[in-house]
Motif scaffolding. Structure first.
Motif, PDB file in Angstrom:
ATOM      1  N   GLU A  33      -7.646   9.246   8.531  1.00 20.11           N
ATOM      2  CA  GLU A  33      -7.084   7.903   8.404  1.00 20.11           C
ATOM      3  C   GLU A  33      -8.158   6.851   8.631  1.00 20.11           C
ATOM      4  OE1 GLU A  33      -4.249   5.570   7.066  1.00 20.11           O
ATOM      5  OE2 GLU A  33      -3.929   7.726   7.324  1.00 20.11           O
ATOM      6  N   LEU A  37      -9.487   3.838   5.779  1.00 16.53           N
ATOM      7  CA  LEU A  37      -9.644   2.405   6.049  1.00 16.53           C
ATOM      8  C   LEU A  37     -11.107   1.993   5.944  1.00 16.53           C
ATOM      9  CD1 LEU A  37      -8.540  -0.330   6.863  1.00 16.53           C
ATOM     10  CD2 LEU A  37      -8.588   0.416   9.261  1.00 16.53           C
ATOM     11  N   ASP A  38     -12.007   2.856   6.376  1.00 20.19           N
ATOM     12  CA  ASP A  38     -13.434   2.575   6.293  1.00 20.19           C
ATOM     13  C   ASP A  38     -13.841   2.307   4.843  1.00 20.19           C
ATOM     14  OD1 ASP A  38     -16.315   2.867   6.149  1.00 20.19           O
ATOM     15  OD2 ASP A  38     -16.256   3.836   8.101  1.00 20.19           O
ATOM     16  N   GLN A  61      -9.004  -7.380  12.739  1.00 19.55           N
ATOM     17  CA  GLN A  61      -8.347  -6.069  12.701  1.00 19.55           C
ATOM     18  C   GLN A  61      -9.334  -4.956  13.080  1.00 19.55           C
ATOM     19  OE1 GLN A  61      -5.140  -5.650  12.197  1.00 19.55           O
ATOM     20  NE2 GLN A  61      -4.464  -7.539  11.209  1.00 19.55           N
ATOM     21  N   ILE A  62     -10.517  -5.000  12.506  1.00 19.77           N
ATOM     22  CA  ILE A  62     -11.510  -3.969  12.806  1.00 19.77           C
ATOM     23  C   ILE A  62     -12.012  -4.106  14.237  1.00 19.77           C
ATOM     24  CG2 ILE A  62     -13.751  -3.007  12.140  1.00 19.77           C
ATOM     25  CD1 ILE A  62     -11.395  -2.503  10.183  1.00 19.77           C
ATOM     26  N   ILE A 156      -4.623   2.978  13.740  1.00 20.42           N
ATOM     27  CA  ILE A 156      -5.470   2.828  12.556  1.00 20.42           C
ATOM     28  C   ILE A 156      -4.606   2.610  11.319  1.00 20.42           C
ATOM     29  CG2 ILE A 156      -7.103   4.003  11.030  1.00 20.42           C
ATOM     30  CD1 ILE A 156      -8.312   5.336  13.468  1.00 20.42           C
ATOM     31  N   TRP A 157      -3.512   3.367  11.221  1.00 18.65           N
ATOM     32  CA  TRP A 157      -2.645   3.221  10.050  1.00 18.65           C
ATOM     33  C   TRP A 157      -2.012   1.831  10.018  1.00 18.65           C
ATOM     34  CZ3 TRP A 157       2.422   2.102   8.975  1.00 18.65           C
ATOM     35  CH2 TRP A 157       2.813   2.300   7.650  1.00 18.65           C
ATOM     36  N   HIS A 159      -2.855  -1.110  11.571  1.00 20.96           N
ATOM     37  CA  HIS A 159      -3.784  -2.211  11.333  1.00 20.96           C
ATOM     38  C   HIS A 159      -4.434  -2.070   9.962  1.00 20.96           C
ATOM     39  CE1 HIS A 159      -3.412  -4.159  15.217  1.00 20.96           C
ATOM     40  NE2 HIS A 159      -3.300  -2.949  15.733  1.00 20.96           N
ATOM     41  N   GLY A 160      -4.577  -0.835   9.520  1.00 23.68           N
ATOM     42  CA  GLY A 160      -5.043  -0.621   8.156  1.00 23.68           C
ATOM     43  C   GLY A 160      -4.066  -1.175   7.141  1.00 23.68           C
ATOM     44  N   GLN A 161      -2.763  -1.057   7.411  1.00 26.79           N
ATOM     45  CA  GLN A 161      -1.753  -1.606   6.502  1.00 26.79           C
ATOM     46  C   GLN A 161      -1.946  -3.099   6.323  1.00 26.79           C
ATOM     47  OE1 GLN A 161       0.766   0.135   4.758  1.00 26.79           O
ATOM     48  NE2 GLN A 161       0.849  -1.842   3.720  1.00 26.79           N
ATOM     49  N   VAL A 163      -4.717  -4.681   6.430  1.00 30.83           N
ATOM     50  CA  VAL A 163      -5.876  -4.898   5.551  1.00 30.83           C
ATOM     51  C   VAL A 163      -5.526  -4.549   4.107  1.00 30.83           C
ATOM     52  CG1 VAL A 163      -8.286  -4.331   5.125  1.00 30.83           C
ATOM     53  CG2 VAL A 163      -7.449  -4.436   7.476  1.00 30.83           C
ATOM     54  N   HIS A 171      -1.441   1.117   0.032  1.00 32.05           N
ATOM     55  CA  HIS A 171      -1.860   2.029   1.096  1.00 32.05           C
ATOM     56  C   HIS A 171      -1.341   3.422   0.750  1.00 32.05           C
ATOM     57  CE1 HIS A 171      -2.348   2.355   5.781  1.00 32.05           C
ATOM     58  NE2 HIS A 171      -3.060   3.258   5.131  1.00 32.05           N
TER      59      HIS A 171
END
Length: 267
Positions: A33, A37-38, A61-62, A156-157, A159-161, A163, A171
């Motif tokens: 995951e 995002l990376d 976020q990061i 991660i999922w 906060h990745g959402q 982004v 996503h």
């Protein structure tokens, strides 16, 4: 009720049963995951773009994820030093996460990306080095590695959402959603407690459609209180990335309906 108001470090894992965690699989999910995002943020040059979280850019976020990794490593490797982390969180109150994210977001993009990459790799390695029942201090409870692993996947999922939503890219829904959904299911009583409501008197049944068409189910088959829908909608709801009205989730029974309204995974 904030996570700090009901702290009791004598409680293990927020009193959640973690015996069914597939630890090795969740650690693999955690690494994967982060890589997803990376790839997204590495391809995005403008980290000042605002995300759905009020006041937070992509950089915020990061930075939040990078700071959380530092906290995890401190708790795992220097438990006594984690007291200072909790003290700062208590002193910062509702502004704590915002302030920490702002500090990190002020760093140059390349430096912040390098920090996050190194930190998340170190967290995965550190969790692989300890047994699943290894205990350490955290916010609101003493945790074991078996719970920290899915918590990191969830963060991660989620906060990745934010982004993914910001850059307008879908996503990808994968079986990694199961770790996030598991937290939602396990946190039913905590969701009610956070909303200052009594817990359900009867267990809930959850039936979710996984990304491959499979069904993920938790709870008694004959339960009167039921929640149904897609695993993606479920995860978007429990992480507060979508309001209930923007999901296809359905409830049978008043407790199930109330839970959908107050559901959360931020333990």
């Amino acid at each position: 009720m904030s996570q700090h108001e009901w702290r009791d470090l004598r409680v293990l894992n927020y009193d959640i049963d973690v015996s069914d965690v597939d630890y090795d699989l969740v650690l693999s999910d955690l690494a994967a995951e982060g890589d997803v995002l990376d790839a997204l943020v590495a391809a995005e040059d403008d980290w000042t773009r605002p995300t759905p979280a009020a006041g937070w850019t992509i950089a915020h976020q990061i930075a939040h994820l990078a700071a959380a990794d530092v906290n995890v490593l401190t708790a795992l490797r220097a438990p006594a030093a984690f007291d200072a982390v909790r003290e700062r969180a208590d002193a910062g109150g509702s502004r704590y996460a915002d302030d920490v994210a702002a500090e990190g977001a002020a760093r140059p993009r390349a430096a912040l990306l390098d920090q996050w990459r190194a930190g998340r790799a170190e967290v995965v390695a550190a969790l692989r080095e300890v047994p699943r029942d290894f205990a350490f201090p955290w916010f609101g409870s003493t945790l074991t590695a078996a719970l920290m692993a899915p918590l990191r996947v969830m963060e991660i999922w989620a906060h990745g959402q934010d982004v993914f939503d910001t850059v307008g890219v879908a996503h990808p829904a994968t079986t990694r959603l199961k770790a996030v959904a598991w937290l939602g299911v396990k946190g039913v009583d905590l969701s009610f407690a956070a909303a200052q409501l009594p817990p359900p008197k009867a267990p809930l049944r959850f039936e979710l459609a996984g990304p491959g068409g499979e069904t993920w189910a938790w709870g008694p088959r004959d339960a009167a209180q039921r929640v149904r829908g897609s695993a993606l909608d479920f995860c978007l709801r429990v992480t507060h990335r979508r309001p209930l009205s923007r999901t296809g989730l359905t409830a049978t029974g008043q407790d199930a309906q109330t839970w959908l309204e107050v559901a959360r995974v931020f333990l």
